[in-house]
Structure formats: structure tokens, C-alpha cells
Scaffold this motif. Structure first.
Motif, PDB file in Angstrom:
ATOM      1  N   ALA A  86       4.920  44.681 -29.078  1.00  0.00           N
ATOM      2  CA  ALA A  86       5.827  43.998 -29.764  1.00  0.00           C
ATOM      3  C   ALA A  86       5.444  43.101 -30.862  1.00  0.00           C
ATOM      4  O   ALA A  86       5.941  43.058 -32.006  1.00  0.00           O
ATOM      5  N   ALA A  87       4.696  42.283 -30.400  1.00  0.00           N
ATOM      6  CA  ALA A  87       3.932  41.345 -31.325  1.00  0.00           C
ATOM      7  C   ALA A  87       2.941  42.160 -32.423  1.00  0.00           C
ATOM      8  O   ALA A  87       3.118  41.627 -33.681  1.00  0.00           O
ATOM      9  N   SER A  88       2.366  42.844 -31.877  1.00  0.00           N
ATOM     10  CA  SER A  88       1.337  43.663 -32.883  1.00  0.00           C
ATOM     11  C   SER A  88       2.523  44.303 -33.955  1.00  0.00           C
ATOM     12  O   SER A  88       1.982  44.548 -35.186  1.00  0.00           O
ATOM     13  N   ARG A  89       3.464  44.591 -33.708  1.00  0.00           N
ATOM     14  CA  ARG A  89       4.458  45.410 -34.663  1.00  0.00           C
ATOM     15  C   ARG A  89       4.998  44.533 -35.487  1.00  0.00           C
ATOM     16  O   ARG A  89       5.786  44.910 -36.351  1.00  0.00           O
ATOM     17  N   GLN A  90       5.001  43.381 -35.374  1.00  0.00           N
ATOM     18  CA  GLN A  90       5.363  42.431 -36.301  1.00  0.00           C
ATOM     19  C   GLN A  90       4.542  41.241 -36.996  1.00  0.00           C
ATOM     20  O   GLN A  90       4.644  40.128 -36.666  1.00  0.00           O
ATOM     21  N   PRO A  91       3.486  41.840 -37.799  1.00  0.00           N
ATOM     22  CA  PRO A  91       2.414  41.054 -38.153  1.00  0.00           C
ATOM     23  C   PRO A  91       3.244  39.829 -39.248  1.00  0.00           C
ATOM     24  O   PRO A  91       2.648  39.045 -39.382  1.00  0.00           O
ATOM     25  N   GLU A  92       4.528  40.103 -39.739  1.00  0.00           N
ATOM     26  CA  GLU A  92       5.119  39.200 -40.697  1.00  0.00           C
ATOM     27  C   GLU A  92       5.426  37.946 -39.691  1.00  0.00           C
ATOM     28  O   GLU A  92       5.783  36.733 -40.181  1.00  0.00           O
ATOM     29  N   VAL A  93       5.764  37.885 -38.295  1.00  0.00           N
ATOM     30  CA  VAL A  93       6.217  37.046 -37.692  1.00  0.00           C
ATOM     31  C   VAL A  93       5.088  36.374 -37.013  1.00  0.00           C
ATOM     32  O   VAL A  93       5.064  35.212 -36.742  1.00  0.00           O
ATOM     33  N   PHE A  94       4.047  37.206 -36.446  1.00  0.00           N
ATOM     34  CA  PHE A  94       2.966  36.915 -35.633  1.00  0.00           C
ATOM     35  C   PHE A  94       1.851  37.084 -36.437  1.00  0.00           C
ATOM     36  O   PHE A  94       1.186  38.296 -36.588  1.00  0.00           O
ATOM     37  N   SER A  95       1.525  35.938 -37.181  1.00  0.00           N
ATOM     38  CA  SER A  95       0.408  35.978 -38.404  1.00  0.00           C
ATOM     39  C   SER A  95      -0.942  36.160 -37.847  1.00  0.00           C
ATOM     40  O   SER A  95      -1.142  35.138 -37.240  1.00  0.00           O
ATOM     41  N   SER A  96      -1.818  36.661 -38.678  1.00  0.00           N
ATOM     42  CA  SER A  96      -3.277  36.471 -38.155  1.00  0.00           C
ATOM     43  C   SER A  96      -3.851  35.358 -39.360  1.00  0.00           C
ATOM     44  O   SER A  96      -5.047  35.018 -38.967  1.00  0.00           O
ATOM     45  N   GLY A  97      -3.203  35.411 -40.394  1.00  0.00           N
ATOM     46  CA  GLY A  97      -3.736  34.232 -41.487  1.00  0.00           C
ATOM     47  C   GLY A  97      -3.466  32.932 -41.296  1.00  0.00           C
ATOM     48  O   GLY A  97      -3.984  32.230 -41.888  1.00  0.00           O
ATOM     49  N   ARG A  98      -2.303  32.496 -40.917  1.00  0.00           N
ATOM     50  CA  ARG A  98      -1.598  31.178 -40.736  1.00  0.00           C
ATOM     51  C   ARG A  98      -2.455  30.434 -40.272  1.00  0.00           C
ATOM     52  O   ARG A  98      -2.969  29.247 -40.993  1.00  0.00           O
ATOM     53  N   ARG A  99      -3.371  30.700 -39.044  1.00  0.00           N
ATOM     54  CA  ARG A  99      -4.180  29.757 -38.434  1.00  0.00           C
ATOM     55  C   ARG A  99      -5.477  30.482 -37.991  1.00  0.00           C
ATOM     56  O   ARG A  99      -6.207  29.969 -37.343  1.00  0.00           O
ATOM     57  N   GLY A 100      -5.685  31.632 -38.383  1.00  0.00           N
ATOM     58  CA  GLY A 100      -6.704  32.539 -37.969  1.00  0.00           C
ATOM     59  C   GLY A 100      -6.399  33.307 -36.651  1.00  0.00           C
ATOM     60  O   GLY A 100      -5.591  32.981 -35.978  1.00  0.00           O
ATOM     61  N   ALA A 101      -7.291  34.286 -36.473  1.00  0.00           N
ATOM     62  CA  ALA A 101      -7.113  35.273 -35.248  1.00  0.00           C
ATOM     63  C   ALA A 101      -7.909  34.917 -34.097  1.00  0.00           C
ATOM     64  O   ALA A 101      -7.824  35.512 -33.084  1.00  0.00           O
ATOM     65  N   PHE A 102      -8.617  33.637 -33.920  1.00  0.00           N
ATOM     66  CA  PHE A 102      -9.583  33.087 -32.947  1.00  0.00           C
ATOM     67  C   PHE A 102      -8.867  32.245 -32.192  1.00  0.00           C
ATOM     68  O   PHE A 102      -8.010  31.387 -32.710  1.00  0.00           O
ATOM     69  N   LEU A 103      -9.110  32.101 -30.842  1.00  0.00           N
ATOM     70  CA  LEU A 103      -8.199  31.164 -30.143  1.00  0.00           C
ATOM     71  C   LEU A 103      -8.526  29.714 -30.621  1.00  0.00           C
ATOM     72  O   LEU A 103      -7.713  28.971 -30.651  1.00  0.00           O
ATOM     73  N   PRO A 104      -9.757  29.413 -30.675  1.00  0.00           N
ATOM     74  CA  PRO A 104     -10.047  27.949 -31.160  1.00  0.00           C
ATOM     75  C   PRO A 104      -9.210  27.367 -32.480  1.00  0.00           C
ATOM     76  O   PRO A 104      -9.369  28.298 -33.426  1.00  0.00           O
ATOM     77  N   ASP A 105      -8.567  26.409 -32.668  1.00  0.00           N
ATOM     78  CA  ASP A 105      -8.082  26.060 -34.028  1.00  0.00           C
ATOM     79  C   ASP A 105      -9.006  25.640 -34.822  1.00  0.00           C
ATOM     80  O   ASP A 105     -10.026  24.968 -34.537  1.00  0.00           O
ATOM     81  N   PRO A 106      -8.802  25.946 -36.173  1.00  0.00           N
ATOM     82  CA  PRO A 106      -9.684  25.384 -37.235  1.00  0.00           C
ATOM     83  C   PRO A 106      -9.755  23.870 -37.179  1.00  0.00           C
ATOM     84  O   PRO A 106      -8.599  23.478 -37.130  1.00  0.00           O
ATOM     85  N   ARG A 107     -10.813  23.271 -37.351  1.00  0.00           N
ATOM     86  CA  ARG A 107     -10.953  21.981 -37.216  1.00  0.00           C
ATOM     87  C   ARG A 107     -10.340  21.321 -38.371  1.00  0.00           C
ATOM     88  O   ARG A 107      -9.724  20.067 -38.472  1.00  0.00           O
ATOM     89  N   THR A 108     -10.656  21.768 -39.586  1.00  0.00           N
ATOM     90  CA  THR A 108     -10.229  21.367 -41.096  1.00  0.00           C
ATOM     91  C   THR A 108      -9.544  22.268 -41.895  1.00  0.00           C
ATOM     92  O   THR A 108      -9.798  23.524 -41.432  1.00  0.00           O
ATOM     93  N   ALA A 109      -9.152  21.905 -42.974  1.00  0.00           N
ATOM     94  CA  ALA A 109      -8.380  22.852 -43.785  1.00  0.00           C
ATOM     95  C   ALA A 109      -9.778  23.706 -44.558  1.00  0.00           C
ATOM     96  O   ALA A 109      -9.296  24.898 -44.758  1.00  0.00           O
ATOM     97  N   ALA A 110     -10.634  22.974 -44.767  1.00  0.00           N
ATOM     98  CA  ALA A 110     -11.921  23.902 -45.241  1.00  0.00           C
ATOM     99  C   ALA A 110     -12.487  24.851 -44.318  1.00  0.00           C
ATOM    100  O   ALA A 110     -12.592  25.982 -44.438  1.00  0.00           O
ATOM    101  N   ASP A 111     -12.255  24.481 -42.871  1.00  0.00           N
ATOM    102  CA  ASP A 111     -12.715  25.560 -42.007  1.00  0.00           C
ATOM    103  C   ASP A 111     -11.598  26.679 -41.829  1.00  0.00           C
ATOM    104  O   ASP A 111     -12.177  27.699 -41.721  1.00  0.00           O
ATOM    105  N   LEU A 112     -10.190  26.419 -42.091  1.00  0.00           N
ATOM    106  CA  LEU A 112      -9.478  27.290 -42.102  1.00  0.00           C
ATOM    107  C   LEU A 112      -9.621  28.171 -43.464  1.00  0.00           C
ATOM    108  O   LEU A 112      -9.527  29.473 -43.316  1.00  0.00           O
ATOM    109  N   GLU A 113      -9.907  27.625 -44.457  1.00  0.00           N
ATOM    110  CA  GLU A 113     -10.243  28.503 -45.560  1.00  0.00           C
ATOM    111  C   GLU A 113     -11.208  29.328 -45.759  1.00  0.00           C
ATOM    112  O   GLU A 113     -11.146  30.654 -46.059  1.00  0.00           O
TER     113      GLU A 113
END
Length: 420
Positions: A69-96
Motif C-alpha cells: 500500500a505504501a509503495s503504491r503511493q510515492p506521492e504520500v510516502f516520499s523517497s526524496g523528502r528525507r531520503g530512503a535510508f533509515l538514518p536521518d541526514p544530519r544537515t541540509a547539505a547532507d540531505l542535498e
């Protein structure tokens, strides 16, 4: 008085150094298929010395229904907003920087970059590689069988995808060991032997790999060849060539994804067949089962155990409210053992049909190299399975400490002499 047994922490990389906690995932699917998981505090090393790092916690999606269900809604469950890896990006530069990787993109950028190499990985293009993949697999198996000692991971499972990748990219075969080291350092960041949680070493790996890629790209622009490096270095998408950062990130993703998934599928698959002689013999007597056996081993091993998404709006999944901005982790390794989706899900059945496993993901991020991984795995199985009855494990099976990749680091053994 009964003793309370602590539950394994599905978020902690060290948990997986012992085994995938299938029983805990089964409990989660049964009791709360979308449940909140706090993240552990992990030691990291950097320029300022050792430090504790702790993520924000996440919603764990463990059922097949929920992951689909989540995989079929990429507009709701985003890969790009905070990345696709479990650890959070530490800074805005890391996210970019993370967003330069294909897995960390949403449409339309994801579609634009992915189109660049789609033709290289079509079923027809991959079938054309059959002869060269067979030559590599046959050579590796024959060499291993005739050695006194061998390691399934180092000598077989790791070598085949690296050799094929070097051929596809047009790199010297001896450089495959660089690709192997970089991949281990990045994917094995949490493993004490590989990345060791060293942030500076992690960044050095990126720098070293990118410098190598840029040098090869410059050479290909001067002297183009019929290889994937030339395609990446010279092609344009929507009238624009990839920037250096886009090029390096895409190249490194191909390097890591092109060897890690297949390496762990083959090594984990071999271990499964060694543990289930009846299924192994069934395959060796009927090679028409090879395609379904490969799909079942993909389900059974699930080399990439999870990817992270971020909710772009207030929503719900399987009845669980999820707030905008929340971290949502899709546990493919759990979904692939869901009794609601698979008959006799806890058993290895090489003739399983249908087999709706999620080991390559689904939706826009379905694995680009799925056809190549299947070809490599099937070819290695065909060459290796006839010899497995003579294989004896001679030492401990060592697992990777990772909550991302279901991997073996070592599977040592030897082949007994043939009686024929």
C-alpha cells in the motif's frame, strides 16, 4: 515467577549480526503491523572523536499489505523528502548530497535520471550477457571446487557480480576489488569490521570513489567506448548532461547496488540450500525449477531488508494514523514472510507459485537491475548446485551487522573429492 525475555531490537544493526529477528517481525505483523519503533543510540566516530547518535524513531511497516500500500503511493510516502535510508541526514547539505542518489529521488527527477540507463537493463539487453556471465560463473565454481578451502562469499558470491559489473562499466577487472572495498565501507557502515561507524572514513570512501569515477569519465569523453561508463559520461537527458555530482552519485549507486544485492542473494541462497538438502536435491533433479527457485531464494533471503519513506501529509496506513513528516520504514524482510500473502510462508519451497515477493521493491523504485540479478543468480545456481552435496562448512558463518542489508561476510568450507 516467569522471566521476561527482552525483545530483539529490529532497529539496531547489531541485532542482525546474530540473525534476522523473524519471530519478532512475526509478532509485529500479528499484533501491530504498523507500529512505532524508537531508535537506539549508536556510537559514531568523527573528527571530534566518539559521539552518540540517535534517530527520531519511525513507523515500522511489517505486513505485506502495508508495504504494498505504501509503495503504491510515492506521492504520500516520499523517497526524496528525507531520503530512503533509515538514518536521518544530519544537515541540509547532507540531505542535498543524498538526493543525488536515484533511491533518494521522487518524480520527476527520478524518472529523468532513471531513463538514462533503462535500455541497458531491459530483459533483451540482459539476455545478451548470458554467455559472458556463464563463463565467469563456471570459472569461479571450477576454481572453488578444486581448492582445498574456499569461502562462498569471497570466492563465489562476491566475485561474480563484480566481474560482470566491471565488464558492463568497462573497467579493468583488477579494479573490481576497489568497488568491493568501497561497497563494503558504505553498506557496512555500522559493521565493526567494515565501516565501524566512522563518519570521516565514510566520507573519504565517497571522495575516493568519486575521484576514480571522474577520472574514468574524463577519459571516456576523450575516447568513447561501447560501455556503461561512456554512456553515463556522455549522454544527455532533456538536453542536459549529468553534472559531476549527479554522474558520480549515479555511478556509485550502480556499483553498490550492482554487487551487494546479488552477492547476498547468492551467499544467502547457498546457505539456505545447504540447510535444506531436500529442496536442493529437488532443484538438482529438475532444472525447469530454476526460475521459480531464484524467486523463492529472493523471497527467503531478501537482500535489501528495508527502505525508509517520509509522509508528505497526514495519512493512515493499515488503520494507523501517520502524521506529516513522520519516518516510515518498509520492512521487505518481514513482508516476504507474511502468512497472509504466502502459503506456508516459513518454509523454503523452490516451486512456489505464485510468489509475490517484494525483494526488488515495487512502484517507481522497482530495482533497475532486477533482470541482471536474476540472470547472475540463476547462472551461479546452475553451475554450483551440482557440487553442493559435497560441500562441508568448516567454520563459523559470519553475518554483517546491518539493519539494511541481509548479508553474510563469510561462509567457509571445502568440497569433498568427487567419487566419479
Amino acid at each position: 515467577m516467569s522471566r521476561v525475555v527482552p525483545r530483539p531490537d529490529v532497529a539496531h544493526p547489531a541485532t542482525y549480526g546474530a540473525a534476522v529477528p523473524y519471530a519478532e517481525f512475526a509478532r509485529m505483523r500479528r499484533e501491530e503491523p504498523v507500529c512505532w519503533v524508537p531508535e537506539p543510540a549508536l556510537w559514531r566516530r568523527g573528527g571530534a572523536g566518539r559521539m552518540l547518535s540517535q534517530g527520531s524513531g519511525f513507523w515500522a511497516v511489517t505486513s505485506h499489505e502495508g508495504v504494498v500500500a505504501a509503495s503504491r503511493q510515492p506521492e504520500v510516502f516520499s523517497s526524496g523528502r528525507r531520503g530512503a535510508f533509515l538514518p536521518d541526514p544530519r544537515t541540509a547539505a547532507d540531505l542535498e548530497q543524498a538526493r543525488q542518489l536515484l533511491v533518494n529521488m521522487d518524480a520527476p527527477q527520478h524518472s529523468r535520471i532513471r531513463r538514462l540507463v533503462t535500455a541497458v537493463f531491459t530483459p533483451r539487453a540482459i539476455r545478451a550477457l548470458q554467455d559472458s556471465v556463464t563463463v565467469h560463473a563456471r570459472h569461479l565454481v571450477q576454481r572453488a571446487v578444486h581448492r582445498v578451502e574456499c569461502d562462498v562469499v569471497a570466492d563465489l558470491a562476491a566475485e561474480l557480480p563484480l566481474l560482470v559489473l566491471a565488464d558492463l562499466l568497462g573497467l579493468p577487472r583488477e579494479d573490481r576489488h576497489l568497488l568491493h572495498r568501497w561497497s563494503n565501507n558504505l553498506v557496512g557502515f555500522d559493521d565493526p569490521e567494515y565501516g565501524g561507524g566512522d563518519v570521516e572514513a565514510y566520507r573519504r570512501t565517497f571522495f575516493e570513489a568519486f575521484q576514480y569515477a571522474l577520472a574514468v569519465a574524463a577519459e571516456r569523453r576523450r575516447s568513447p567506448r561501447d560501455d556503461l561508463m561512456t554512456l553515463l559520461a556522455t549522454s544527455e537527458v532533456d538536453g542536459r548532461r549529468l553534472s559531476d555530482r549527479e554522474f558520480c552519485s549515479f555511478w556509485l549507486l550502480l556499483v553498490v547496488a550492482g554487487n551487494e544485492t546479488t552477492r547476498h542473494l547468492i551467499s544467502g541462497g547457498v546457505l539456505a540450500l545447504l540447510s535444506d538438502p531436500a529442496q536442493r536435491e529437488k532443484l538438482s533433479r529438475d532444472w525447469t525449477l530454476l526460475p521459480s527457485a531464484t524467486e523463492e531464494l529472493l523471497r527467503w533471503v531478501t537482500p535489501i531488508m528495508q527502505f525508509r519513506r517520509t509522509a508528505t501529509q497526514d495519512t493512515e496506513l493499515c488503520g494507523q494514523p501517520i502524521a506529516e513528516g513522520a519516518k516510515v520504514v518498509l520492512w521487505y524482510v518481514s513482508a516476504n514472510r507474511d502468512d497472509a500473502a504466502f502459503a506456508d510462508a516459513q518454509a523454503l519451497r523452490l516451486d512456489r507459485n505464485p510468489n509475490p515477493h517484494l525483494s526488488f521493491g515495487m512502484g517507481p523504485h522497482f530495482c533497475l537491475g532486477a533482470h541482471l540479478a536474476r540472470l547472475e543468480a540463476q547462472t551461479m545456481l546452475r553451475e554450483l548446485v551440482p557440487h553442493l552435496a559435497r560441500f562441508e562448512v568448516t567454520g563459523p558463518v559470519v553475518r554483517l551487522e546491518s539493519n539494511f542489508v541481509n548479508g553474510l561476510k563469510s561462509l567457509p568450507g571445502r568440497f569433498a573429492p568427487s567419487r566419479s
